[in-house]
Design a protein around this motif. Structure first.
Motif, PDB file in Angstrom:
ATOM      1  N   UNK A  83      18.987  24.183   5.251  1.00  0.00           N
ATOM      2  CA  UNK A  83      20.112  24.371   4.335  1.00  0.00           C
ATOM      3  C   UNK A  83      19.840  25.377   3.227  1.00  0.00           C
ATOM      4  N   UNK A  84      18.587  25.516   2.819  1.00  0.00           N
ATOM      5  CA  UNK A  84      18.320  26.269   1.599  1.00  0.00           C
ATOM      6  C   UNK A  84      17.354  27.428   1.784  1.00  0.00           C
ATOM      7  N   UNK A  85      17.484  28.182   2.868  1.00  0.00           N
ATOM      8  CA  UNK A  85      16.615  29.329   3.028  1.00  0.00           C
ATOM      9  C   UNK A  85      17.365  30.446   3.729  1.00  0.00           C
ATOM     10  N   UNK A  86      16.872  31.650   3.537  1.00  0.00           N
ATOM     11  CA  UNK A  86      17.400  32.799   4.253  1.00  0.00           C
ATOM     12  C   UNK A  86      16.230  33.711   4.580  1.00  0.00           C
ATOM     13  N   UNK A  87      16.041  33.974   5.869  1.00  0.00           N
ATOM     14  CA  UNK A  87      14.929  34.819   6.277  1.00  0.00           C
ATOM     15  C   UNK A  87      15.225  36.274   5.960  1.00  0.00           C
ATOM     16  N   UNK A 147      11.636  32.955  12.073  1.00  0.00           N
ATOM     17  CA  UNK A 147      10.239  33.374  11.934  1.00  0.00           C
ATOM     18  C   UNK A 147       9.400  32.672  12.996  1.00  0.00           C
ATOM     19  N   UNK A 148       8.470  33.418  13.591  1.00  0.00           N
ATOM     20  CA  UNK A 148       7.617  32.878  14.646  1.00  0.00           C
ATOM     21  C   UNK A 148       6.157  32.995  14.260  1.00  0.00           C
ATOM     22  N   UNK A 185       3.897  32.510   5.035  1.00  0.00           N
ATOM     23  CA  UNK A 185       5.186  32.131   5.583  1.00  0.00           C
ATOM     24  C   UNK A 185       6.301  32.272   4.561  1.00  0.00           C
ATOM     25  N   UNK A 186       6.038  31.872   3.345  1.00  0.00           N
ATOM     26  CA  UNK A 186       7.065  31.946   2.301  1.00  0.00           C
ATOM     27  C   UNK A 186       7.508  33.387   2.042  1.00  0.00           C
ATOM     28  N   UNK A 187       6.607  34.333   2.271  1.00  0.00           N
ATOM     29  CA  UNK A 187       6.934  35.727   2.015  1.00  0.00           C
ATOM     30  C   UNK A 187       7.989  36.268   2.984  1.00  0.00           C
ATOM     31  N   UNK A 188       8.262  35.531   4.056  1.00  0.00           N
ATOM     32  CA  UNK A 188       9.255  35.973   5.030  1.00  0.00           C
ATOM     33  C   UNK A 188      10.664  35.448   4.711  1.00  0.00           C
ATOM     34  N   UNK A 189      10.766  34.724   3.594  1.00  0.00           N
ATOM     35  CA  UNK A 189      12.061  34.157   3.207  1.00  0.00           C
ATOM     36  C   UNK A 189      12.424  34.584   1.795  1.00  0.00           C
TER      37      UNK A 189
END
Length: 233
Positions: free
Chosen positions: A49-53, A75-76, A228-232
């Protein structure tokens, strides 16, 4: 002697030994480990609900890729691991549960697992996992890492693999056939070759995020999350 020949010898030894599938209390470790992963399955419709890649991964990981998570996750994380690798076991036992909860269960990330065996025992374990039912594959992988210290060091390691295989629903006959199946071994070694040639993998575990950014080794959880967080957004 080649890996292929060593595996063939191992399979003959298993057949000759016989009797190791009889259930006993000594199997409790494998049984508990497998049950811990029984809920493991492909997550087909997870929604976050609260993320955008920032960008969606479009890498082709192959039609036989083992995918855990929502196949449409933006993201993979591609992982190359050896079943006998202690650092791989530590990652799966200690860090994977947290990463699964935060990123996979929410639909943000999917994991693609590739075999990168360093020895005969790792190759045999990878073959066994590939021979169980598709919906038990990740359960078998989890159980193998959970009980790694036992089966990977056992004198009769094929017997120990057979016990895990049985608990995963693979009969003695099918397990023995699996250990002699050239096509299954070829699939395992194909993963390893891909890792060496395409991704230049030389140690395990090695991870690639969206087919590009490399994470080497069993890094601290915070470091993995930071990547991983850097991709969102």
């Amino acid at each position: 002697m080649s890996l292929r020949a060593l595996l063939a010898v191992g399979a003959v030894a298993v057949t000759a030994a016989g009797g190791y599938f009889a259930y006993s209390s000594s199997q409790n470790g494998q049984e508990v480990a497998l049950k811990e992963f029984e809920s493991v399955s492909f997550i087909s419709s997870a929604q976050a609900a609260n993320f955008k890649a920032k960008e969606v991964d479009t890498t082709d990981y192959g039609e036989d890729a083992r995918i855990f998570g929502d196949p449409n996750a933006p993201v993979t994380v591609l992982e190359f691991a050896s079943m006998t690798c202690g650092h791989c076991g530590a990652f799966h036992n200690e860090k994977w549960p947290e990463l699964k909860k935060k990123y996979v269960d929410t639909g943000m990330v999917k994991f693609v697992f590739k075999d990168f065996p360093f020895d005969q025992r790792a190759a045999g374990a990878s073959m066994m996992a590939r021979c169980v039912a598709d919906d038990k594959y990740f359960a078998a992988v989890g159980a193998l890492f959970k009980t790694q210290d036992k089966w990977a060091r056992a004198q009769d390691y094929m017997g120990e693999l057979g016990k895990i295989a049985k608990l995963a629903g693979l009969s003695e006959e099918k397990f023995e056939a699996c250990m002699q199946d050239e096509a299954v071994l070829d699939a395992v070694l194909k993963d390893r070759q891909e890792g060496m040639q395409k991704y230049k993998v030389d140690s395990t575990p090695t991870f690639f995020v969206n087919g590009d950014e490399k994470i080497s080794g069993n890094v601290p959880l915070e470091d993995f999350e930071e990547v991983l967080d850097s991709y969102f957004e």
